[in-house]
Write a protein that holds these residues in place. Structure first.
Motif, PDB file in Angstrom:
ATOM      1  N   UNK A 128       0.799  -1.220   0.000  1.00 11.50           N
ATOM      2  CA  UNK A 128       0.000   0.000   0.000  1.00 11.50           C
ATOM      3  C   UNK A 128       0.830   1.268   0.000  1.00 11.50           C
ATOM      4  N   UNK A 129       2.073   1.231   0.372  1.00 17.54           N
ATOM      5  CA  UNK A 129       2.846   2.462   0.505  1.00 17.54           C
ATOM      6  C   UNK A 129       4.319   2.186   0.296  1.00 17.54           C
ATOM      7  N   UNK A 130       5.027   3.225  -0.156  1.00 18.71           N
ATOM      8  CA  UNK A 130       6.469   3.106  -0.361  1.00 18.71           C
ATOM      9  C   UNK A 130       7.248   3.659   0.815  1.00 18.71           C
ATOM     10  N   UNK A 131       6.559   4.108   1.841  1.00 15.34           N
ATOM     11  CA  UNK A 131       7.254   4.617   3.021  1.00 15.34           C
ATOM     12  C   UNK A 131       7.622   3.444   3.933  1.00 15.34           C
ATOM     13  N   UNK A 132       7.724   3.701   5.256  1.00 17.03           N
ATOM     14  CA  UNK A 132       8.170   2.677   6.206  1.00 17.03           C
ATOM     15  C   UNK A 132       9.601   2.231   5.885  1.00 17.03           C
ATOM     16  N   UNK A 133      10.472   3.192   5.668  1.00 12.73           N
ATOM     17  CA  UNK A 133      11.834   2.885   5.233  1.00 12.73           C
ATOM     18  C   UNK A 133      12.594   2.034   6.231  1.00 12.73           C
ATOM     19  N   UNK A 134      12.208   2.083   7.510  1.00 10.71           N
ATOM     20  CA  UNK A 134      12.940   1.347   8.534  1.00 10.71           C
ATOM     21  C   UNK A 134      12.160   0.135   9.042  1.00 10.71           C
ATOM     22  N   UNK A 189       5.694  -5.408  11.766  1.00 10.00           N
ATOM     23  CA  UNK A 189       6.196  -4.745  10.571  1.00 10.00           C
ATOM     24  C   UNK A 189       7.635  -4.270  10.758  1.00 10.00           C
ATOM     25  N   UNK A 190       7.924  -3.753  11.948  1.00 10.17           N
ATOM     26  CA  UNK A 190       9.275  -3.261  12.226  1.00 10.17           C
ATOM     27  C   UNK A 190      10.311  -4.375  12.195  1.00 10.17           C
ATOM     28  N   UNK A 191       9.974  -5.498  12.804  1.00 10.99           N
ATOM     29  CA  UNK A 191      10.975  -6.517  13.109  1.00 10.99           C
ATOM     30  C   UNK A 191      10.882  -7.781  12.271  1.00 10.99           C
ATOM     31  N   UNK A 192       9.706  -8.099  11.759  1.00  8.90           N
ATOM     32  CA  UNK A 192       9.515  -9.381  11.105  1.00  8.90           C
ATOM     33  C   UNK A 192       9.562 -10.552  12.067  1.00  8.90           C
ATOM     34  N   UNK A 206      11.544   6.703  11.095  1.00  8.13           N
ATOM     35  CA  UNK A 206      12.778   7.386  11.523  1.00  8.13           C
ATOM     36  C   UNK A 206      13.918   6.452  11.853  1.00  8.13           C
ATOM     37  N   UNK A 207      13.617   5.174  12.152  1.00  4.18           N
ATOM     38  CA  UNK A 207      14.671   4.234  12.513  1.00  4.18           C
ATOM     39  C   UNK A 207      15.304   4.510  13.853  1.00  4.18           C
ATOM     40  N   UNK A 208      14.531   4.999  14.798  1.00  3.20           N
ATOM     41  CA  UNK A 208      15.038   5.325  16.137  1.00  3.20           C
ATOM     42  C   UNK A 208      15.279   4.029  16.912  1.00  3.20           C
ATOM     43  N   UNK A 209      16.522   3.578  16.966  1.00  4.04           N
ATOM     44  CA  UNK A 209      16.842   2.304  17.610  1.00  4.04           C
ATOM     45  C   UNK A 209      16.571   2.340  19.116  1.00  4.04           C
TER      46      UNK A 209
END
Length: 669
Positions: free
Chosen positions: A4-10, A355-358, A273-276
């Protein structure tokens, strides 16, 4: 079809919309049809009938189309937006010109009520109109009371606006969503204290990230970051998770809906943002819930009323917290709150962490909630709802349990005895029913995800999935199964093209001894609670067969879960079972029923009010009945007898009229 989207880069995984994933058959296919045909229309019939609900009338009054005053709770606008989101999701899966026209009309009505600065809250708008007409001098100030839920309402407006645009292409509600976000942006910049104080039940965290993904405008992502800064600078309490800055939180405390919504919104932010550091905080908080505060049914928020757990050594600084997460292992049965919205919030949080981690452990919890506490919150007919989801219901309680409403908008006499706590078609506190509707209407989005390393299948129960990867690979699968009643699942390749798309099948954490074949050839299976990867050049007609043995499991609780001491619960596959007094022989009370150690529990086909289920037949021990109601009494010397009965899925309880029920039962040796 693409994600649905190309975002969620992280994020490792991207969700799939209705063009790529559907519940087309089986268990969840049936739930989808029920939601489409019964639940969504039934809720609209309530919201649109002023004799039942003020949901629609409040907007018409605010628009000057009708005379009257605002009725209902201050969060009623948000409840209306949640139903609208459910209706829009129905348009995506099942186009309906009549419904589409109604939704567009309602979008126009909502937009007409909105102030130029983006603020929209019908109680305030109506009060302002009355004051202008010199009919009243009531309050007209925005954000005058933090429990007016303005930011919560605006968050759900934004979410519905984004979904409306994505499904229909209409900008009517999207423009209203942008204006609402602009109002929140002004607050974050110029009135941060007012924003922080009013950020109750923060749906707006998730909403503005949705808006960023839909528009690509980074001001909305920056707004999400501003929400966190404003919250961290505010000295609040556990009731709204603002006692500590989010990065300093180590345990989940306070109002369960607000907690789960907050952490879901933070997970959305991390995906962009990929804020670890924030990811580690969210993982720590998630484990606190799953390891110490989650009911076996997936219910969340154990306490009707709690206190800020260990919030201060000074008692005068410890505040009451409504429908709260309690201390670790504080999991009462009869008084379990488990608000339906809190359980849904856990799904929202879990799918974002997935979604973040799989990591399959998040899908395990989503499934645990879905098959148990989510489905228990709605009747098998799809037209009645629970606000709370207890694990035990008993007769003649000497105190009333909170009941969220009645079948009309006006107050009624005190609630009935607790053994009549049943689902209702309308609740005066109406936050849960439309939340249930939108969750089920969009449940196809939880079936599968697409990652850079292939297609992930998360949940089972009748899906069809059709994806195209960035490198041109296509994979279309159809699931045929009787899940959750049977663990035999077959996935047939309907179409395939280009490079082979790796397939990742979840091996549930509850399972043991799973096997997998492709066209009859055995494939090694990974450990429970992981995904098994299958990589090959797919061809139309390929058959993937996954077998998940489903023995009946008898489970005990942690030693510190005091109310479950010397008791056991029964689960088969992902489904938790309970005993209802309806299924006990005459003269046997619920408190006399005990499971016998080593006694078999046999799966049998059955029905509850016309809905097919798999029940578990067994022989129970019947304990001697107490001689009186003394607080303490001698055990007595009578020997237990036995009786035959059956257990039914927890989600099916309470559909056969008033009665008693328990998930946890004593264990007789």
């Amino acid at each position: 079809m693409t994600a649905t989207t190309a975002t969620r880069a992280h994020a490792r995984l991207r969700p799939l919309g209705a063009e790529s994933a559907r519940w087309s058959s089986g268990f969840w296919g049936g739930v989808h049809e029920r939601t489409r045909d019964v639940t969504i229309p039934q809720i609209w019939s309530s919201l649109s009938d002023p004799a039942v609900s003020p949901g629609l009338a409040n907007f018409r009054i605010a628009a000057g189309l009708e005379e009257g005053s605002h009725l209902g709770p201050p969060f009623m606008d948000g409840d209306f937006y949640k139903w609208l989101e459910a209706a829009i999701a129905r348009l995506e899966t099942d186009p309906d010109p009549e419904l589409a026209a109604r939704v567009e009309d309602l979008a126009g009505l909502i937009a007409s009520v909105q102030r130029e600065d983006g603020y929209l809250h019908t109680p305030t708008i109506i009060s302002t109109r009355h004051q202008a007409l010199r009919e009243t001098q009531g309050p007209v100030e925005a954000l005058a009371d933090r429990f007016h839920f303005e930011t919560y309402n605006l968050g759900h407006l934004i979410t519905a606006g984004v979904k409306h645009y994505e499904v229909t292409g209409s900008t009517t509600l999207l423009d209203a969503a942008k204006k609402a976000a602009g109002f929140l942006e002004d607050l974050a910049t110029n009135k941060p204290l007012e924003l922080a104080r009013s950020a109750i039940c923060p749906s707006h965290y998730m909403a503005v990230v949705d808006l960023y993904r839909a528009t690509g405008d980074e001001r909305y992502l920056r707004l999400s970051e501003a929400f966190v800064r404003v919250r961290d600078d505010f000295q609040g309490g556990d009731d709204n998770q603002d006692r500590l800055p989010v990065r300093e939180q180590t345990v989940v405390a306070g109002h369960a809906v607000r907690a789960n919504y907050l952490y879901a919104g933070l997970a959305d932010l991390v995906a962009e943002t990929g804020d670890d550091e924030l990811t580690a905080v969210l993982e720590r908080l998630w484990q606190d819930v799953v390891d110490t505060k989650l009911y076996i049914t997936g219910g969340a928020g154990a306490l009707y009323d709690g206190a800020s757990p260990d919030g201060s050594p000074w008692q005068d600084q410890i505040s009451r917290v409504h429908q709260a997460y309690g201390r670790a292992y504080q999991l009462p049965h009869t008084t379990a709150h488990n608000e339906s919205c809190a359980n849904i919030g856990l799904i929202l949080w879990g799918e974002r962490m997935l979604s973040l981690t799989g990591d399959a452990r998040y899908a395990d919890v989503i499934e645990q909630v879905a098959f148990n506490s989510l489905l228990s919150s709605i009747s098998l007919a799809g037209s009645e709802y629970l606000y709370t989801n207890p694990l035990r219901q008993v007769r003649d309680l000497p105190y009333p349990l909170r009941r969220p409403g009645d079948t009309a908008i006006h107050p009624t006499p005190p609630p009935p005895p607790s053994d009549e706590r049943l689902r209702e078609s309308y609740l005066s506190c109406f936050c849960c029913p439309p939340n249930i509707a939108r969750t089920l209407a969009r449940f196809h989005e939880r079936a599968a995800s697409l990652g850079d390393d292939g297609l992930y299948l998360h949940l089972y129960g009748g899906s069809s999935v059709d994806v195209t990867t960035d490198d041109g690979g296509r994979l279309a699968l159809r699931e045929d199964s009787d899940y959750p009643w049977s663990g035999e699942l077959t996935f047939t390749v309907q179409d395939a093209a280009g490079p082979g798309t790796p397939l990742h099948l979840r091996i549930p954490g509850w399972s043991s001894g799973a096997t997998l074949t492709v066209n009859g050839d055995e494939v090694a299976v990974s450990e429970p609670g992981t995904y098994t990867r299958v990589e090959r050049e797919w061809r139309e007609g390929d058959v993937i067969a996954l077998a998940l043995p489903m023995p009946v499991r008898v489970l005990r609780a942690h030693r510190l879960a005091e109310e479950a001491t010397n008791q056991v619960a029964v689960r088969r596959g992902p489904v938790v079972y309970c005993l209802e007094s309806t299924d006990l022989p005459g003269g046997v009370a619920l408190e006399q029923a005990a499971l016998r150690r080593g006694q078999g529990l046999t799966p049998v086909e059955a029905e509850v009010t016309g809905t097919r289920i798999v029940a578990l037949e067994t022989e129970i021990a019947v304990l001697p009945k107490p001689t009186d109601d003394a607080l303490y009494d001698d055990l007595g010397e009578a020997e237990p007898s036995t009786a035959k009965t059956r257990l039914v899925p927890y989600f099916a309880w309470g559909n056969r009229g008033a009665g008693e029920m328990s998930v946890w039962l004593p264990l007789a040796w």
